[in-house]
Design a protein around this motif. Sequence first.
Motif, PDB file in Angstrom:
ATOM      1  N   MET A   1       0.835  -1.204  -0.015  1.00 19.61           N
ATOM      2  CA  MET A   1      -0.031  -0.145  -0.051  1.00 19.61           C
ATOM      3  C   MET A   1       0.842   1.322  -0.109  1.00 19.61           C
ATOM      4  O   MET A   1       1.792   1.401   0.814  1.00 19.61           O
ATOM      5  CB  MET A   1      -0.814   0.036   1.206  1.00 19.61           C
ATOM      6  N   THR A   2       0.784   2.162  -1.063  1.00 21.34           N
ATOM      7  CA  THR A   2       1.469   3.387  -1.217  1.00 21.34           C
ATOM      8  C   THR A   2       1.124   4.317  -0.002  1.00 21.34           C
ATOM      9  O   THR A   2      -0.144   4.201   0.579  1.00 21.34           O
ATOM     10  CB  THR A   2       1.162   3.863  -2.283  1.00 21.34           C
ATOM     11  N   PRO A   3       2.164   5.092   0.261  1.00 19.26           N
ATOM     12  CA  PRO A   3       1.662   6.146   1.254  1.00 19.26           C
ATOM     13  C   PRO A   3       0.726   7.211   0.847  1.00 19.26           C
ATOM     14  O   PRO A   3      -0.088   7.674   1.971  1.00 19.26           O
ATOM     15  CB  PRO A   3       3.200   7.112   1.036  1.00 19.26           C
ATOM     16  N   ALA A   4       0.616   7.404  -0.491  1.00 19.09           N
ATOM     17  CA  ALA A   4      -0.727   8.085  -0.798  1.00 19.09           C
ATOM     18  C   ALA A   4      -2.058   7.460  -0.266  1.00 19.09           C
ATOM     19  O   ALA A   4      -2.699   8.118   0.290  1.00 19.09           O
ATOM     20  CB  ALA A   4      -0.741   8.308  -2.134  1.00 19.09           C
ATOM     21  N   VAL A   5      -2.080   6.150  -0.451  1.00 17.68           N
ATOM     22  CA  VAL A   5      -3.287   5.605  -0.100  1.00 17.68           C
ATOM     23  C   VAL A   5      -3.556   5.363   1.208  1.00 17.68           C
ATOM     24  O   VAL A   5      -4.584   5.434   1.794  1.00 17.68           O
ATOM     25  CB  VAL A   5      -3.150   4.059  -0.851  1.00 17.68           C
TER      26      VAL A   5
ATOM     27  N   LEU B   1       2.929   7.258  12.615  1.00 19.69           N
ATOM     28  CA  LEU B   1       3.048   5.597  13.087  1.00 19.69           C
ATOM     29  C   LEU B   1       3.063   5.015  11.943  1.00 19.69           C
ATOM     30  O   LEU B   1       3.616   3.955  11.980  1.00 19.69           O
ATOM     31  CB  LEU B   1       1.746   5.155  14.037  1.00 19.69           C
ATOM     32  N   LEU B   2       2.441   5.495  10.789  1.00 21.15           N
ATOM     33  CA  LEU B   2       2.263   4.822   9.511  1.00 21.15           C
ATOM     34  C   LEU B   2       3.545   5.157   8.739  1.00 21.15           C
ATOM     35  O   LEU B   2       3.617   4.645   7.387  1.00 21.15           O
ATOM     36  CB  LEU B   2       0.797   5.085   8.948  1.00 21.15           C
ATOM     37  N   GLY B   3       4.097   5.847   9.135  1.00 15.34           N
ATOM     38  CA  GLY B   3       5.372   6.349   8.294  1.00 15.34           C
ATOM     39  C   GLY B   3       5.260   7.384   7.351  1.00 15.34           C
ATOM     40  O   GLY B   3       6.206   7.332   6.324  1.00 15.34           O
ATOM     41  N   ILE B   4       4.144   7.823   7.161  1.00 13.31           N
ATOM     42  CA  ILE B   4       3.834   8.928   6.038  1.00 13.31           C
ATOM     43  C   ILE B   4       4.365  10.175   6.307  1.00 13.31           C
ATOM     44  O   ILE B   4       5.028  10.779   5.293  1.00 13.31           O
ATOM     45  CB  ILE B   4       2.315   9.135   6.047  1.00 13.31           C
ATOM     46  N   ILE B   5       4.784  10.478   7.575  1.00 14.93           N
ATOM     47  CA  ILE B   5       5.439  11.756   7.902  1.00 14.93           C
ATOM     48  C   ILE B   5       6.298  11.222   9.222  1.00 14.93           C
ATOM     49  O   ILE B   5       6.132  10.310   9.716  1.00 14.93           O
ATOM     50  CB  ILE B   5       4.802  13.035   8.476  1.00 14.93           C
TER      51      ILE B   5
ATOM     52  N   SER C   1       0.277  18.441   5.768  1.00 18.83           N
ATOM     53  CA  SER C   1       1.692  17.827   5.267  1.00 18.83           C
ATOM     54  C   SER C   1       1.924  16.453   4.777  1.00 18.83           C
ATOM     55  O   SER C   1       2.375  16.445   3.640  1.00 18.83           O
ATOM     56  CB  SER C   1       2.624  18.158   6.646  1.00 18.83           C
ATOM     57  N   ALA C   2       1.131  15.713   5.398  1.00 20.02           N
ATOM     58  CA  ALA C   2       1.232  14.112   5.052  1.00 20.02           C
ATOM     59  C   ALA C   2       0.556  14.047   3.551  1.00 20.02           C
ATOM     60  O   ALA C   2       0.805  13.514   2.865  1.00 20.02           O
ATOM     61  CB  ALA C   2       0.485  13.511   6.010  1.00 20.02           C
ATOM     62  N   ILE C   3      -0.535  14.722   3.321  1.00 23.67           N
ATOM     63  CA  ILE C   3      -1.394  14.705   2.333  1.00 23.67           C
ATOM     64  C   ILE C   3      -0.689  15.161   1.303  1.00 23.67           C
ATOM     65  O   ILE C   3      -0.778  14.654   0.072  1.00 23.67           O
ATOM     66  CB  ILE C   3      -2.933  15.627   2.437  1.00 23.67           C
ATOM     67  N   ASP C   4       0.163  16.193   1.580  1.00 29.02           N
ATOM     68  CA  ASP C   4       0.975  17.098   0.233  1.00 29.02           C
ATOM     69  C   ASP C   4       1.988  16.095  -0.119  1.00 29.02           C
ATOM     70  O   ASP C   4       2.180  15.781  -1.212  1.00 29.02           O
ATOM     71  CB  ASP C   4       1.377  18.388   0.825  1.00 29.02           C
ATOM     72  N   LYS C   5       2.983  15.644   0.853  1.00 29.38           N
ATOM     73  CA  LYS C   5       4.169  14.900   0.713  1.00 29.38           C
ATOM     74  C   LYS C   5       3.900  13.611   0.386  1.00 29.38           C
ATOM     75  O   LYS C   5       4.839  12.882  -0.428  1.00 29.38           O
ATOM     76  CB  LYS C   5       5.249  15.019   2.018  1.00 29.38           C
ATOM     77  N   SER C   6       2.667  12.785   0.613  1.00 29.58           N
ATOM     78  CA  SER C   6       2.591  11.372   0.256  1.00 29.58           C
ATOM     79  C   SER C   6       2.082  11.312  -1.255  1.00 29.58           C
ATOM     80  O   SER C   6       1.970  10.416  -1.808  1.00 29.58           O
ATOM     81  CB  SER C   6       1.630  10.887   1.169  1.00 29.58           C
TER      82      SER C   6
ATOM     83  N   ALA D   1      -1.198  12.314  -1.885  1.00 29.42           N
ATOM     84  CA  ALA D   1      -2.568  11.982  -1.645  1.00 29.42           C
ATOM     85  C   ALA D   1      -3.530  13.355  -2.177  1.00 29.42           C
ATOM     86  O   ALA D   1      -4.566  13.039  -2.798  1.00 29.42           O
ATOM     87  CB  ALA D   1      -2.724  12.029  -0.328  1.00 29.42           C
ATOM     88  N   GLY D   2      -2.823  14.331  -2.155  1.00 34.12           N
ATOM     89  CA  GLY D   2      -3.473  15.676  -2.461  1.00 34.12           C
ATOM     90  C   GLY D   2      -3.443  15.763  -3.838  1.00 34.12           C
ATOM     91  O   GLY D   2      -4.352  16.127  -4.344  1.00 34.12           O
ATOM     92  N   LYS D   3      -2.225  15.306  -4.460  1.00 31.99           N
ATOM     93  CA  LYS D   3      -2.460  15.442  -6.014  1.00 31.99           C
ATOM     94  C   LYS D   3      -3.304  14.322  -6.600  1.00 31.99           C
ATOM     95  O   LYS D   3      -4.137  14.466  -7.488  1.00 31.99           O
ATOM     96  CB  LYS D   3      -1.025  15.094  -6.336  1.00 31.99           C
ATOM     97  N   MET D   4      -3.332  13.230  -6.114  1.00 34.20           N
ATOM     98  CA  MET D   4      -4.292  12.057  -6.335  1.00 34.20           C
ATOM     99  C   MET D   4      -5.838  12.415  -6.204  1.00 34.20           C
ATOM    100  O   MET D   4      -6.689  12.408  -7.175  1.00 34.20           O
ATOM    101  CB  MET D   4      -4.088  10.929  -5.290  1.00 34.20           C
ATOM    102  N   ILE D   5      -6.064  13.187  -5.110  1.00 37.83           N
ATOM    103  CA  ILE D   5      -7.340  13.845  -5.116  1.00 37.83           C
ATOM    104  C   ILE D   5      -7.700  14.876  -6.033  1.00 37.83           C
ATOM    105  O   ILE D   5      -8.694  14.788  -6.889  1.00 37.83           O
ATOM    106  CB  ILE D   5      -7.650  14.437  -3.840  1.00 37.83           C
ATOM    107  N   ALA D   6      -6.752  15.672  -6.242  1.00 39.29           N
ATOM    108  CA  ALA D   6      -6.819  16.755  -7.333  1.00 39.29           C
ATOM    109  C   ALA D   6      -7.137  16.186  -8.920  1.00 39.29           C
ATOM    110  O   ALA D   6      -7.880  16.807  -9.335  1.00 39.29           O
ATOM    111  CB  ALA D   6      -5.672  17.572  -7.478  1.00 39.29           C
TER     112      ALA D   6
END
Length: 427
Positions: free
Chosen positions: A1-5, A38-42, A294-299, A301-306
């Motif tokens: 599972m990717t950080p974005a997911v 804890l999930l290592g996203i940040i 920050s996690a949404i941006d760096k992972s 996820a934000g781009k995925m939603i966009a």
Amino acid sequence: MTPAVKALIVLGVVALLFVTEAIPLAVTAMSGAIAMGLLGIIPVKTVFSGLSNSTVVLFAGMFVIGAAMFHTGLAQKIGTTVVRFTGTSENGLLFGTMLIAAVLSSVTSNTGTTAALLPVVLGICQVAKIPASRQLMPLAFGAGLGGIITLVGTPPNIIVAGALKNAGFQPFGFFEFAWIGIPLTVVGIIYMMFIGKYLLPKAELSADAAVDAEAAKEATASSADPKKMWIAGLILLGVVVAMALGLKWLPLEVAAIIGAILAVLTGCLKEKQAYQGIDWVTIFLFAGMMPIASAIDKSGAGKMIADAVVGAMGGAPSPLLITAVLFILSAGLTQFMSNTACTALLAPIGISIAKGLGASPHAVLMAIAVAASCAFATPVGTPPNTIVLGPGGYKFMDYVKAGTGLMVVCFIVSLIVIPLVWPFFPK
């Protein structure tokens, strides 16, 4: 599972908990930040970095200064004076109530403003034989509209400014929000005076509310101190002027804290009252959402939603359409969840979408912040709405009837004004 997911899953859970409020909002935000760590996203060491953010300090300082206005009786005094000047006719009182609520809310807590003016308006309604239900909802709406006018008027404004700065863009200035805040306030008052008031019930003032109003007026009168009122007013004025000047050697948060310290040292309120005046839910909610953003941006996820949003609109939607959609989404969410949480949730998504279109994110984020303050259609959308629920004798549908039209008006005005002031593709 990717950080974005992973980030999207955490974001989805946080959003669900925000809407349902199954657990306290601040706990949800902080738990979301911890989960991201804890999930290592940040990095785990950045989980509580939001607490050291300068915006949190700015919040705290302005909460204390606002509390000083109410403890000295200055806010109540201003309210009584303005309402006396505008008269006790239904339209005159409605105009005066919404105007002073908007002015006070532009630099202090809209919750505190509503609470302070409530007994004043109830008392005048008694004397003028006007149903309180015709005035209290406009009071709450005026406080909500006025908060849009300045950077410190409402948490969403500070959040979008901070989001822009963190993303490397020029943040909004202190009075920059007035370009949209003042037109919305003017149009909102006109709407309530000539259309909205006809959608309000004519419930009579209950005996309990009358007793509460009288008791509150007596409490205010006994605690009023003219000297301390002046001091509190000068402190607020000094802080607002310092912020408006944008002095490089005096950051906003430093000006706010200096003002808060002076309020305590001059006796405008006691140390304990200063701590009680701080809305700790807002503080921890904001601090928790910063790492999540920050996690949404760096992972990614934000781009995925966009990308998903842009794709759903045909792949190359106009920035105006994107702004309209995000306004509707923000306005819809804020009816049932904290406007602070709503803005913190959508701000990084808005920046990602704007980047994807090659457009300036300022208009998009301004729309998100404004919409988050348009919590007019439910009694739980914002604390001022809840405060007037009982005294006004309102039902849930009363807010839907009077508030939905005001939201539509704000939507139309925003789509006209925002692109003019903040172009999508500035030259």
